[in-house]
Design a protein around this motif. Sequence first.
Motif, PDB file in Angstrom:
ATOM      1  N   SER A 192      46.719  62.302  38.333  1.00 53.18           N
ATOM      2  CA  SER A 192      45.861  61.387  39.439  1.00 53.18           C
ATOM      3  C   SER A 192      46.362  60.179  39.858  1.00 53.18           C
ATOM      4  O   SER A 192      47.558  59.654  39.228  1.00 53.18           O
ATOM      5  N   GLY A 193      45.914  59.615  41.081  1.00 50.96           N
ATOM      6  CA  GLY A 193      46.517  58.436  41.346  1.00 50.96           C
ATOM      7  C   GLY A 193      48.074  58.199  41.604  1.00 50.96           C
ATOM      8  O   GLY A 193      48.647  59.106  42.346  1.00 50.96           O
ATOM      9  N   LEU A 194      48.604  57.118  41.275  1.00 51.70           N
ATOM     10  CA  LEU A 194      50.009  57.036  41.761  1.00 51.70           C
ATOM     11  C   LEU A 194      50.921  58.060  41.358  1.00 51.70           C
ATOM     12  O   LEU A 194      51.738  58.397  41.943  1.00 51.70           O
ATOM     13  N   PHE A 236      54.474  60.324  26.631  1.00 52.10           N
ATOM     14  CA  PHE A 236      55.910  59.782  27.108  1.00 52.10           C
ATOM     15  C   PHE A 236      56.195  60.895  28.186  1.00 52.10           C
ATOM     16  O   PHE A 236      56.740  60.433  29.473  1.00 52.10           O
ATOM     17  N   VAL A 237      56.256  62.005  27.866  1.00 48.14           N
ATOM     18  CA  VAL A 237      56.636  63.129  28.957  1.00 48.14           C
ATOM     19  C   VAL A 237      55.864  63.188  29.992  1.00 48.14           C
ATOM     20  O   VAL A 237      56.252  63.435  31.194  1.00 48.14           O
ATOM     21  N   PHE A 238      54.522  63.047  29.916  1.00 45.08           N
ATOM     22  CA  PHE A 238      53.702  63.113  30.897  1.00 45.08           C
ATOM     23  C   PHE A 238      53.926  62.019  31.755  1.00 45.08           C
ATOM     24  O   PHE A 238      53.930  62.228  33.245  1.00 45.08           O
ATOM     25  N   TRP A 239      54.502  60.811  31.280  1.00 50.03           N
ATOM     26  CA  TRP A 239      54.691  59.421  32.253  1.00 50.03           C
ATOM     27  C   TRP A 239      56.098  59.731  32.877  1.00 50.03           C
ATOM     28  O   TRP A 239      56.213  59.252  33.984  1.00 50.03           O
ATOM     29  N   VAL A 240      57.105  60.350  32.149  1.00 53.40           N
ATOM     30  CA  VAL A 240      58.477  60.497  32.679  1.00 53.40           C
ATOM     31  C   VAL A 240      58.435  61.774  33.802  1.00 53.40           C
ATOM     32  O   VAL A 240      59.372  61.694  34.513  1.00 53.40           O
ATOM     33  N   ILE A 295      45.424  59.425  31.868  1.00 55.12           N
ATOM     34  CA  ILE A 295      46.484  60.279  31.232  1.00 55.12           C
ATOM     35  C   ILE A 295      45.336  61.010  30.189  1.00 55.12           C
ATOM     36  O   ILE A 295      44.902  60.346  29.314  1.00 55.12           O
ATOM     37  N   PRO A 296      45.431  62.464  30.223  1.00 55.43           N
ATOM     38  CA  PRO A 296      44.565  62.948  29.307  1.00 55.43           C
ATOM     39  C   PRO A 296      44.881  62.731  27.626  1.00 55.43           C
ATOM     40  O   PRO A 296      46.039  62.406  27.464  1.00 55.43           O
TER      41      PRO A 296
END
Lengths: 394, 430, 102, 193
Positions: free
Chosen positions: B253-255, B91-95, B84-85
Amino acid sequence: MKDHTNEVSGRGLSSLDRSNLDLETPEKPYLDSNELIINMGPQHPATHGVLRVILKLDGEKVLGTECVIGYLHRGVEKIAENRTYTMFNPYVDRMDYVAAVSNGLGYCEAVEKLLNVEAPPRAKYIRVILTELNRIASHQLWLGTHALDIGAMTPLFYTFRDREEILKIFERYCGARLTTHAFRIGGCQYETYAGFEKEVKNFLAFFPPKIDEYEALLTGNRIWIERTKNVGVISAADAIALGVTGPVLRASGVKWDLRKAQPYAAYSEFDFEIPIGTNGDTYDRYMVRMVEMRQSLRIIEQAVNGIPEGPIMGKVPKVIKPPVGEIYHSIEAPKGELGYFIVSDGSTQPYRIRVRPPSFVNLQALDIMVRGLLVADVVAVIGTLDIVLGEVDR
Amino acid sequence: MLNQFTSYLGSNLTPGTANNQLWALIYVLIIFAGVSVAVMAMNWLERKALAHFQIRLGPMRVGPHGLLQPFADALKLMLKEDIIPAEADQFVFWVAPLIGLLASFTVYTVIPFGPSQAVSDMNIGILFMLGVSSLGVLGIVVAGWASNSHYPLIGALRSSAQMVSYEVAMGLAVVSAILMTSFNETGTGTLSMIGIVQSQQQQGIWFIFKFFPLGLIAFAIFAIAMVAETNRAPFDMAEAESELTAGYHTEYSGLRWSLFMLAEYAAMIAVSAIAVTLWLGGWMRPFPNLLHAPAWDFLFSLFPGLTFLGLAAIALIGTARMPSHSFFRIQRIGLAVFAALLGIIALLLLVIAVAGRSADASLAARFNEGIGYVYWFVLKVAVFMYLFIWYRATWPRYRFDQLMKIGWKVMLPISLGVLMVTAIVGVLVK
Amino acid sequence: MVPITTFHYLVVAAALFVLGVIGVLTRRNVVIVLMSIELILNAVNLNLVAFSRMWGNLNGQVFSIFVTVDAAAEAAVGLGILIAFFRNRETINVDEIDLLKW
Amino acid sequence: MNPVLNSGMAPVATPWFFYVLGGLAVASGVAVITRRNAVHAALALIVTLLSVAGLYLMLYAPFVAGVQIIVYAGGIMVLFLFVIMLVNIERSSKERRFNRMWPVGLAAACALMALFVSAIVKGKTVLTDPRTGQALWPDIIAKLPESSNTQQIAGMLYGEAGRMGQYTFAFEIASLLLLVAILGAVIMTKKKI
């Protein structure tokens, strides 16, 4: 779309002064027009290596560009000053590495001119055949990557498949596929191998249907036409003013090809045509290169049928020590005028070598070509300029 | 519990309509697993088909003919570091990927794989589907914004503008198909996905052929808009790799990245399912009204088994053609096992087809019927999936302004015109 | 558990409405003010649909569709004004939009 | 859960669903007006809108729920997010969230809330409808036919069997309103036309 292109093509030479080329927008109608500055490259899939273009955008519209180069700088010209003429010969292959044969031809001819020797006719014919094959290979690589930039994945693989046939001929001739180091000062190092002519003739029969295949994929394709017509227009006057050469210049309607204008090697003996475009847009450049490939086939056919017997090496002294003097010799490389300016101080090493690489000069036209277009067009224009960063940075 | 399980078996309603939560859950799980498997298969097929378009072999190393490649990819993506940069909105990046995934999977609740083979038969089925699939754009927009980076932001802006624009043409094309459902005796149409297919059955014509060429034009509009809706070539503006490196998911990236891919492929299957439902007769086999004799029914019910038999034969031929070097022994055995597996499935399907050939209410007959429905539906969807790959192999990418021009100046007027003409023709014919 | 009646929906709607009003009256960011207005309209819609269910006729639902249309128009025009304003003043704060001209 | 209920129209409207959806709507409504970052507020508003759509479904108004999802969540909110990205929020996220008169606004809103609470509570218990003598919002729940909801709304909007619908004229006006709004938005937003 239309007004952008008019804006660009309508620019006279006056638009080329420095104040218009920097990143400041001339007029600023609103307090904030949301300018966005993004870096395209040096790590970007569509910059053909390590070109870095700083784009100033309004939304997606390009307000200005600035190229940052030098990421691949290896000091080729400086290296030359510490090498003998013969030792420097392989280095030129590493400039435009997709057209190494042309680079070698230019360098060898320049030194020959300086030495006042001439390659024997057979060597010249071999040189023409290999150079033209290399031109086709270079154009194939350009076509594949250019189409890939515009989003068509498949032509890349087709062109690489067919380029392989050329590289096989190179490999059998001189043992190398890419950085061939095929020629020597004064002629050629190697005699053609048994079956060389047959293989070249096979290629002549093999390749025209393949060009038709590429054209079937792209030439009449609506999306291709929309993406390339009236994109990256450069007028003949602008092109000449910026020193642009090669297919980019010819697509703007200037019939300038060094093979005809200042014939070198054996080009004066062959019958071929110089394709020119009319609009100077990306589509014209595409068409010019496609026709050039066919013309190259014509040259190769004539050369391979009329190849004379005889020696392949001219009378060159063991130690190459050109007289004091300077020489500028240029040839028509696949990407444009490739010139070598060599200053000799009479020693075995050149005092100074300056290369005039076509990509470097053509890259200057990028800014004038993409102003007012969209980000996607920048990619198309970089592709259509056919730059090789090894040559730009040297 | 058991009662709930068994009471549904004889019913010919969807679990949602029958209000059977247990079976609804079972269906949801089946569909979720099925879509995940389909996405994996699609991943493999796309790489293989694209490779063969481009005179390559595609994945060949992991498993025989790269059959295990999707699993290897999935494993690799799961194990990969999830970056995560620092400047991103955590949070938004995650969601963001979850929004996209949720939207594209929720759509499957109303997709009718058969008259009762759907989780629920909503009264507003198609409206719900369009609405939920339009939520997918939120995931993209938010992902581009949260990355706090220029390329993703441009990708997100492009994508949002593109999807909102093409939704209009898409919606109008859908409306003209819905309008066709109302040209019956009662004059009432339906928005229910199952109802739409049933009305094609009643009218005895797939809507693509109805009022020829009106249905065809509406279908073509939808087929173009759905490529734009799913951000696929030649409209893959949002992730144009040669322009925007990877567009909105550049920083992923990744999952989390793989969730975007999963959402994209699930959305592709979902929009194809809409097209199949609205214009291509959904679960219906070819000529259900014309060739109605039990013999025909039996013949068509053999198709699923024969398809698997064909696949098994291809796998067997592949086994036979493998080089007889000891390096390939494990691959050979693997492919042979795979072929045997396909063959067993084929035999099973054929046995069911034979056992359930009588049209009574026995379990085998119902099972046979259901397999037929799902088979034809999936087959039609698969054709679209192949088209998606074909487009990608053949065409260059449109530019953003050209895309918008096509959306607003070509597709919208045409779809509006088709809608009006359909209405007029419908009234006149009546 | 108490069965859910109209009363419950009215409470939710009232809460949403008041939240919207608070947002409109106190926030400075125009975008959030516009969002608060959407919240208010949604509260109204919820009321309309709840009453429509209570009385068993669909007028309320039709009305809520009209309200939705209105909300769409309002959002489009509001955001248009916002963009035009932002372009001229480089701010999106309501308390700085006080000149009645630009 | 009762198998007897499996036939026919059983209530989806379990209280549990209502409390979850209502709670979600109100909680994310609070987030909308308190978040500093406009994108977070927009995401919270989307959650509110979807919860309200769920409440519509519980009220047997599937068409309104569909419109809510497709127009609000899919259309208007994308527009909002688009605009938030266009306007530069980095500066505004460092500034004060509330304006100087926020205590007054809050007080006014609290007064409004008090009014609502009294009206709702009284309507349930004290106030009565003079025509029927019932409470203003009784605990009755009329049965709405869910399966033909869309068709009935269409009948009211467009008319059926050759008659004009009750709201056809209003519907046309609404479409005109939308057209005007589109034009207005385009004219205001475009730099030069």
